[in-house]
Scaffold this motif. Structure first.
Motif, PDB file in Angstrom:
ATOM      1  N   GLN A 132       0.689  -0.933   0.169  1.00 12.49           N
ATOM      2  CA  GLN A 132      -0.343   0.073  -0.061  1.00 12.49           C
ATOM      3  C   GLN A 132       0.858   1.146   0.014  1.00 12.49           C
ATOM      4  O   GLN A 132       0.371   2.096  -0.281  1.00 12.49           O
ATOM      5  CB  GLN A 132      -0.761  -0.045   0.970  1.00 12.49           C
ATOM      6  CG  GLN A 132      -1.647  -0.875   1.044  1.00 12.49           C
ATOM      7  CD  GLN A 132      -2.241  -1.625   0.297  1.00 12.49           C
ATOM      8  OE1 GLN A 132      -2.855  -0.115  -0.045  1.00 12.49           O
ATOM      9  NE2 GLN A 132      -2.189  -2.736  -0.548  1.00 12.49           N
ATOM     10  N   GLU A 140      -7.543   6.264   7.430  1.00 11.86           N
ATOM     11  CA  GLU A 140      -8.722   5.924   6.765  1.00 11.86           C
ATOM     12  C   GLU A 140      -8.401   4.743   5.752  1.00 11.86           C
ATOM     13  O   GLU A 140      -9.250   3.453   6.121  1.00 11.86           O
ATOM     14  CB  GLU A 140      -9.990   6.939   6.490  1.00 11.86           C
ATOM     15  CG  GLU A 140     -11.249   5.948   6.763  1.00 11.86           C
ATOM     16  CD  GLU A 140     -12.238   5.909   7.759  1.00 11.86           C
ATOM     17  OE1 GLU A 140     -13.109   4.933   7.650  1.00 11.86           O
ATOM     18  OE2 GLU A 140     -11.460   6.469   8.870  1.00 11.86           O
ATOM     19  N   GLU A 141      -8.419   5.136   5.107  1.00  8.40           N
ATOM     20  CA  GLU A 141      -7.958   3.966   4.145  1.00  8.40           C
ATOM     21  C   GLU A 141      -7.280   3.461   3.965  1.00  8.40           C
ATOM     22  O   GLU A 141      -7.513   1.986   4.206  1.00  8.40           O
ATOM     23  CB  GLU A 141      -7.300   4.584   2.811  1.00  8.40           C
ATOM     24  CG  GLU A 141      -8.092   5.555   2.319  1.00  8.40           C
ATOM     25  CD  GLU A 141      -7.404   6.724   0.819  1.00  8.40           C
ATOM     26  OE1 GLU A 141      -8.261   7.459   0.240  1.00  8.40           O
ATOM     27  OE2 GLU A 141      -6.143   6.955   0.761  1.00  8.40           O
ATOM     28  N   ASN A 162      -7.072  11.106   6.689  1.00  7.64           N
ATOM     29  CA  ASN A 162      -7.640  10.586   5.074  1.00  7.64           C
ATOM     30  C   ASN A 162      -7.650   9.496   4.319  1.00  7.64           C
ATOM     31  O   ASN A 162      -7.404   8.194   4.738  1.00  7.64           O
ATOM     32  CB  ASN A 162      -8.319  11.392   4.655  1.00  7.64           C
ATOM     33  CG  ASN A 162      -9.003  12.633   4.720  1.00  7.64           C
ATOM     34  OD1 ASN A 162      -9.816  12.232   5.109  1.00  7.64           O
ATOM     35  ND2 ASN A 162      -8.661  13.966   3.816  1.00  7.64           N
ATOM     36  N   ARG A 163      -5.669   9.264   4.262  1.00  7.45           N
ATOM     37  CA  ARG A 163      -5.136   7.980   4.386  1.00  7.45           C
ATOM     38  C   ARG A 163      -5.006   7.092   5.801  1.00  7.45           C
ATOM     39  O   ARG A 163      -5.016   6.108   5.063  1.00  7.45           O
ATOM     40  CB  ARG A 163      -3.686   9.164   4.052  1.00  7.45           C
ATOM     41  CG  ARG A 163      -2.708   7.689   3.408  1.00  7.45           C
ATOM     42  CD  ARG A 163      -3.335   7.226   2.098  1.00  7.45           C
ATOM     43  NE  ARG A 163      -2.234   6.609   1.859  1.00  7.45           N
ATOM     44  CZ  ARG A 163      -2.523   5.530   0.594  1.00  7.45           C
ATOM     45  NH1 ARG A 163      -3.911   4.903   0.343  1.00  7.45           N
ATOM     46  NH2 ARG A 163      -1.481   4.594  -0.002  1.00  7.45           N
ATOM     47  N   ASP A 191       3.059   7.377   3.600  1.00  8.23           N
ATOM     48  CA  ASP A 191       2.332   5.685   3.705  1.00  8.23           C
ATOM     49  C   ASP A 191       3.002   5.184   4.748  1.00  8.23           C
ATOM     50  O   ASP A 191       2.587   3.829   5.518  1.00  8.23           O
ATOM     51  CB  ASP A 191       1.911   5.021   2.685  1.00  8.23           C
ATOM     52  CG  ASP A 191       1.172   5.733   1.469  1.00  8.23           C
ATOM     53  OD1 ASP A 191       0.413   6.669   2.211  1.00  8.23           O
ATOM     54  OD2 ASP A 191       1.243   5.755   0.748  1.00  8.23           O
TER      55      ASP A 191
END
Length: 201
Positions: free
Chosen positions: A105, A180-181, A177-178, A116
Protein backbone atom coordinates in the motif's frame (compact mmCIF):
# COMPACT_ATOMS: atom_id res chain seq x y z
CA UNK A 1 -8.18 0.45 19.85
CA UNK A 2 -7.60 4.06 20.78
CA UNK A 3 -4.44 5.94 21.58
CA UNK A 4 -4.28 9.38 23.11
CA UNK A 5 -1.65 11.88 24.15
CA UNK A 6 -1.41 15.58 24.83
CA UNK A 7 -0.37 16.21 21.23
CA UNK A 8 -2.82 14.07 19.31
CA UNK A 9 -6.58 13.56 19.12
CA UNK A 10 -8.47 10.42 20.03
CA UNK A 11 -8.07 8.07 17.07
CA UNK A 12 -10.10 4.93 16.47
CA UNK A 13 -7.39 3.20 14.52
CA UNK A 14 -8.33 -0.39 13.83
CA UNK A 15 -11.45 -0.99 11.79
CA UNK A 16 -12.09 -4.52 13.02
CA UNK A 17 -11.05 -6.36 16.19
CA UNK A 18 -9.11 -9.57 15.96
CA UNK A 19 -11.27 -12.66 15.63
CA UNK A 20 -11.88 -15.18 18.38
CA UNK A 21 -10.50 -17.78 15.97
CA UNK A 22 -7.14 -15.99 15.95
CA UNK A 23 -7.05 -15.88 19.74
CA UNK A 24 -7.73 -19.62 20.00
CA UNK A 25 -5.15 -20.40 17.31
CA UNK A 26 -2.49 -18.24 18.99
CA UNK A 27 -3.06 -19.56 22.52
CA UNK A 28 -2.88 -23.13 21.23
CA UNK A 29 0.48 -22.42 19.57
CA UNK A 30 2.33 -20.15 22.00
CA UNK A 31 5.79 -21.43 21.07
CA UNK A 32 5.28 -20.49 17.42
CA UNK A 33 3.77 -17.16 18.46
CA UNK A 34 6.84 -16.41 20.58
CA UNK A 35 9.17 -17.24 17.70
CA UNK A 36 7.15 -15.04 15.36
CA UNK A 37 7.12 -12.29 17.99
CA UNK A 38 10.91 -12.36 17.98
CA UNK A 39 10.93 -11.85 14.21
CA UNK A 40 8.36 -9.05 14.53
CA UNK A 41 10.47 -7.12 17.04
CA UNK A 42 13.56 -7.46 14.85
CA UNK A 43 11.66 -6.29 11.78
CA UNK A 44 10.15 -3.36 13.68
CA UNK A 45 13.61 -2.18 14.66
CA UNK A 46 14.68 -2.52 11.03
CA UNK A 47 11.73 -0.43 9.83
CA UNK A 48 12.64 2.39 12.19
CA UNK A 49 16.29 2.26 11.13
CA UNK A 50 15.43 2.19 7.43
CA UNK A 51 13.28 5.29 7.78
CA UNK A 52 16.11 7.06 9.61
CA UNK A 53 18.52 6.25 6.79
CA UNK A 54 16.03 7.22 4.08
CA UNK A 55 15.17 10.59 5.63
CA UNK A 56 18.34 11.67 7.49
CA UNK A 57 17.55 15.39 7.22
CA UNK A 58 14.23 15.01 9.06
CA UNK A 59 15.64 15.75 12.50
CA UNK A 60 12.52 15.00 14.52
CA UNK A 61 11.97 11.73 12.69
CA UNK A 62 15.54 10.61 13.30
CA UNK A 63 15.39 11.51 16.96
CA UNK A 64 12.07 9.79 17.66
CA UNK A 65 12.75 6.69 15.60
CA UNK A 66 16.16 6.23 17.23
CA UNK A 67 14.30 5.69 20.49
CA UNK A 68 11.85 3.29 18.87
CA UNK A 69 14.60 1.24 17.21
CA UNK A 70 16.41 0.97 20.53
CA UNK A 71 13.27 -0.17 22.34
CA UNK A 72 12.34 -2.68 19.64
CA UNK A 73 15.79 -4.25 19.94
CA UNK A 74 15.37 -4.44 23.71
CA UNK A 75 12.07 -6.24 23.17
CA UNK A 76 13.76 -8.53 20.66
CA UNK A 77 16.26 -9.50 23.34
CA UNK A 78 13.52 -10.06 25.94
CA UNK A 79 11.48 -12.27 23.61
CA UNK A 80 14.62 -14.23 22.76
CA UNK A 81 15.12 -14.86 26.47
CA UNK A 82 11.68 -16.40 26.56
CA UNK A 83 12.59 -18.59 23.59
CA UNK A 84 15.65 -19.84 25.49
CA UNK A 85 13.61 -20.52 28.62
CA UNK A 86 11.13 -22.62 26.67
CA UNK A 87 13.80 -24.37 24.58
CA UNK A 88 12.63 -22.87 21.29
CA UNK A 89 15.42 -22.50 18.71
CA UNK A 90 15.66 -19.09 17.05
CA UNK A 91 15.20 -20.00 13.39
CA UNK A 92 13.45 -18.88 10.22
CA UNK A 93 9.69 -18.72 10.01
CA UNK A 94 7.57 -18.17 6.89
CA UNK A 95 5.84 -14.80 7.01
CA UNK A 96 2.07 -14.48 6.57
CA UNK A 97 0.78 -12.19 3.77
CA UNK A 98 0.01 -9.36 6.21
CA UNK A 99 3.34 -7.52 6.08
CA UNK A 100 3.70 -7.75 2.32
CA UNK A 101 0.09 -6.68 1.90
CA UNK A 102 0.60 -3.61 4.05
CA UNK A 103 3.89 -2.70 2.37
CA UNK A 104 2.18 -2.96 -1.03
CA UNK A 105 0.00 0.00 0.00
CA UNK A 106 3.02 2.31 0.32
CA UNK A 107 3.16 4.61 -2.67
CA UNK A 108 6.59 4.91 -4.30
CA UNK A 109 6.77 8.63 -5.02
CA UNK A 110 7.58 11.26 -2.42
CA UNK A 111 6.15 12.76 -0.31
CA UNK A 112 3.43 10.09 -0.38
CA UNK A 113 6.00 7.39 0.36
CA UNK A 114 6.93 9.00 3.67
CA UNK A 115 3.32 9.47 4.72
CA UNK A 116 2.35 5.91 3.87
CA UNK A 117 5.46 4.45 5.51
CA UNK A 118 4.67 6.21 8.77
CA UNK A 119 1.00 5.27 8.76
CA UNK A 120 1.56 1.64 7.77
CA UNK A 121 4.14 1.31 10.54
CA UNK A 122 1.71 2.90 12.97
CA UNK A 123 -1.13 0.56 12.04
CA UNK A 124 1.08 -2.48 12.50
CA UNK A 125 2.03 -1.20 15.96
CA UNK A 126 -1.64 -0.59 16.76
CA UNK A 127 -2.53 -4.17 15.80
CA UNK A 128 0.40 -5.45 17.85
CA UNK A 129 -0.93 -3.56 20.86
CA UNK A 130 -4.35 -5.16 20.46
CA UNK A 131 -3.02 -8.66 19.94
CA UNK A 132 -0.52 -8.57 22.79
CA UNK A 133 -3.44 -7.57 24.99
CA UNK A 134 -5.43 -10.56 23.79
CA UNK A 135 -2.47 -12.86 24.43
CA UNK A 136 -2.05 -11.40 27.91
CA UNK A 137 -5.72 -12.03 28.67
CA UNK A 138 -5.78 -15.59 27.35
CA UNK A 139 -2.31 -16.94 28.06
CA UNK A 140 -2.39 -19.88 30.54
CA UNK A 141 1.14 -19.06 31.77
CA UNK A 142 0.74 -16.18 34.27
CA UNK A 143 4.35 -15.03 33.89
CA UNK A 144 4.18 -14.98 30.11
CA UNK A 145 0.82 -13.20 30.31
CA UNK A 146 2.42 -10.52 32.48
CA UNK A 147 5.24 -10.18 29.96
CA UNK A 148 2.78 -9.51 27.16
CA UNK A 149 0.88 -7.08 29.33
CA UNK A 150 4.08 -5.18 29.99
CA UNK A 151 4.77 -4.74 26.28
CA UNK A 152 1.34 -3.32 25.45
CA UNK A 153 2.09 0.25 26.51
CA UNK A 154 5.16 0.34 24.29
CA UNK A 155 3.18 -0.73 21.23
CA UNK A 156 0.58 1.96 21.87
CA UNK A 157 3.30 4.57 22.33
CA UNK A 158 4.98 3.51 19.10
CA UNK A 159 1.75 4.02 17.20
CA UNK A 160 1.53 7.46 18.79
CA UNK A 161 5.04 8.33 17.60
CA UNK A 162 4.32 7.30 14.01
CA UNK A 163 1.06 9.26 14.06
CA UNK A 164 2.79 12.32 15.52
CA UNK A 165 5.50 12.21 12.85
CA UNK A 166 2.90 11.96 10.09
CA UNK A 167 1.06 14.88 11.67
CA UNK A 168 4.34 16.84 11.83
CA UNK A 169 5.23 16.54 8.15
CA UNK A 170 1.74 16.52 6.59
CA UNK A 171 -1.57 18.33 6.91
CA UNK A 172 -3.88 16.76 9.49
CA UNK A 173 -6.71 16.16 7.01
CA UNK A 174 -4.36 14.37 4.63
CA UNK A 175 -3.10 12.16 7.44
CA UNK A 176 -6.53 11.21 8.75
CA UNK A 177 -7.94 10.49 5.29
CA UNK A 178 -5.04 8.26 4.32
CA UNK A 179 -5.08 6.53 7.71
CA UNK A 180 -8.75 5.72 7.15
CA UNK A 181 -7.95 4.12 3.79
CA UNK A 182 -5.03 2.12 5.11
CA UNK A 183 -6.92 0.96 8.20
CA UNK A 184 -9.61 -0.57 5.98
CA UNK A 185 -6.97 -2.50 4.03
CA UNK A 186 -5.30 -3.60 7.26
CA UNK A 187 -8.49 -5.18 8.58
CA UNK A 188 -9.25 -6.79 5.22
CA UNK A 189 -5.85 -8.48 5.24
CA UNK A 190 -6.75 -10.16 8.54
CA UNK A 191 -10.29 -11.11 7.53
CA UNK A 192 -9.19 -14.62 6.50
CA UNK A 193 -7.36 -16.54 9.21
CA UNK A 194 -3.93 -17.66 8.05
CA UNK A 195 -3.49 -21.42 8.52
CA UNK A 196 -0.26 -20.91 10.48
CA UNK A 197 -0.35 -18.96 13.77
CA UNK A 198 1.42 -15.62 13.69
CA UNK A 199 1.20 -12.32 15.58
CA UNK A 200 -0.18 -10.75 12.38
CA UNK A 201 -2.17 -13.53 10.70
Amino acid sequence: MSVTSATQPLINTLKQPSSEAWVKQAIANLNIILLDHSHCERKAAGVALNLMFRYPSNTKLVRMLTAIAREELEHFELVNQWLERRGIPLGPLAAPPYGAGMNAQIRRNEPERLLDSLLVSGLIEARSHERLGLLAAGCPDPELAQFYRGLMASEARHFGVYWLLADTYFERSLVTNRLEELAIVESELLATLHPEPRIHS
